[in-house]
Design a protein around this motif. Structure first.
Motif, PDB file in Angstrom:
ATOM      1  N   PRO A  70       0.825  -1.205   0.000  1.00 32.06           N
ATOM      2  CA  PRO A  70       0.000   0.000   0.000  1.00 32.06           C
ATOM      3  C   PRO A  70       0.861   1.257   0.000  1.00 32.06           C
ATOM      4  O   PRO A  70       1.986   1.265   0.471  1.00 32.06           O
ATOM      5  CB  PRO A  70      -0.798  -0.115   1.305  1.00 32.06           C
ATOM      6  N   GLU A  74      -2.634   4.203   3.375  1.00 34.85           N
ATOM      7  CA  GLU A  74      -3.427   3.024   3.087  1.00 34.85           C
ATOM      8  C   GLU A  74      -3.195   1.896   4.094  1.00 34.85           C
ATOM      9  O   GLU A  74      -3.612   0.777   3.866  1.00 34.85           O
ATOM     10  CB  GLU A  74      -3.153   2.529   1.668  1.00 34.85           C
ATOM     11  N   GLU A  75      -2.518   2.174   5.184  1.00 35.28           N
ATOM     12  CA  GLU A  75      -2.305   1.154   6.191  1.00 35.28           C
ATOM     13  C   GLU A  75      -2.268   1.774   7.583  1.00 35.28           C
ATOM     14  O   GLU A  75      -2.067   2.976   7.751  1.00 35.28           O
ATOM     15  CB  GLU A  75      -1.016   0.387   5.923  1.00 35.28           C
ATOM     16  N   PRO A 107      -4.744  -3.002   7.041  1.00 35.48           N
ATOM     17  CA  PRO A 107      -5.298  -2.018   6.110  1.00 35.48           C
ATOM     18  C   PRO A 107      -5.802  -0.789   6.866  1.00 35.48           C
ATOM     19  O   PRO A 107      -6.221  -0.894   8.030  1.00 35.48           O
ATOM     20  CB  PRO A 107      -6.466  -2.780   5.460  1.00 35.48           C
ATOM     21  N   THR A 221      -4.001  -9.390   5.285  1.00 33.64           N
ATOM     22  CA  THR A 221      -5.196  -9.591   4.470  1.00 33.64           C
ATOM     23  C   THR A 221      -5.841 -10.898   4.929  1.00 33.64           C
ATOM     24  O   THR A 221      -5.216 -11.949   4.809  1.00 33.64           O
ATOM     25  CB  THR A 221      -4.848  -9.684   2.973  1.00 33.64           C
TER      26      THR A 221
END
Length: 296
Positions: A70, A74-75, A107, A221
């Protein structure tokens, strides 16, 4: 047990001067603090869980390829402060670091304040790993693996059920306290049961190689590909390709777009394994791999 991320905290077992050093190090190398939650270690000491927003991907030494990682914003990184306040029982005369803190990368939209197990399991995992040296009078180190759920998934939204510790470079991965002793930062990588077996049968490096091979990101994920399963399938494909006539294998290199990523990698390994990777075939494979990497 879950840990609610709030905007306040009480001091951990570090002295104020050492805690200030750690907090400055964390904000310099890992990101801005967006929240702090607190839990209790078995000893009764405080363990803070920081929620951090990294400014860029430059702050962490690369473990896996950055191609699919990312970008900024984004994290979210969850990081412990307090686990390393007491030294671990490392073997005498070893060079293993006796003090450690732990982080996991999620995330950006992960609900870190939720008490639901599907959201809270990364915090629970951090807490279990952080408290293990104290409860067992042992130590954690690079490459160590953990399974706290007897093979059961962490939650109903994932098949991940275990974890492994990896490290970073010295500049980012260590912070010197006022007495000169270092606190080491380990990254927690959640694993599938098959990946845990792969580490046990081969090595932590073998597993990391598989992550690199398939260009997988380090952010958690819940449904990410299982690289141990992929490695097993790739080994079978390599055998199948090696059983083919050379002319058929080289012909396949001209039709890489019809192959799956696993098949492309297996074909390349098959050709290289027996010296059959001619310059022409090598160029075709390289071009095809670059093309498909660019399409991700």
């Amino acid at each position: 047990m879950s840990c609610e991320v709030t905007t306040s905290s009480t001091p951990s077992m570090y002295g104020n001067a050492d805690r200030n050093l750690l907090m400055a190090h964390v904000q310099k190398h890992f990101g801005a603090i967006s929240g702090i939650g607190q839990a209790q270690l078995p000893s009764g000491g405080a363990l803070d869980i920081l929620a951090l927003t990294p400014p860029s991907r430059k702050h962490i030494g690369r473990l896996f390829s950055a191609q699919t990682s990312p970008s900024a914003g984004e994290e979210t990184i969850l990081l412990t402060i307090g686990a390393g306040a007491r030294p671990m029982s490392v073997p005498k005369d070893s060079e293993l670091p006796p003090r450690a803190e732990y982080l996991i990368r999620l995330p950006a939209d992960w609900n870190v304040q939720s008490g639901e197990e599907r959201d809270a399991w990364p915090v629970r995992l951090l807490m279990n790993i952080a408290s293990l040296p104290e409860t067992t009078q042992s130590y954690n180190a690079w490459g160590h693996t953990f399974s706290f759920s007897q093979g059961l998934p962490f939650a109903d939204n994932t098949g991940l059920c275990a974890a492994m510790l990896t490290g970073m470079n010295d500049r980012e991965g260590q912070c010197r306290l006022n007495d000169g002793e270092a606190v080491t930062f380990y990254e927690v990588i959640p694993l599938y049961a098959e990946e845990l077996t792969l580490v046990a049968e081969q090595s932590p490096v073998a597993l990391i190689d598989e992550f690199i091979r398939y260009n997988l990101p380090r952010v958690v994920t819940p449904d990410r590909p299982n690289v141990a399963v992929m490695a097993k399938r790739r080994a079978e494909l390599v055998k199948n390709f090696q059983a083919m006539e050379d002319s058929k294998r080289h012909e396949l290199t001209r039709h890489m777009d019809a192959l799956s990523p696993e098949e492309r990698i297996a074909l390349k390994e098959s050709l290289a394994a027996d010296g059959g990777l001619t310059r022409q075939a090598s160029n075709l494979v390289r071009q095809a791999m670059s093309f498909f990497k660019g399409r991700k």
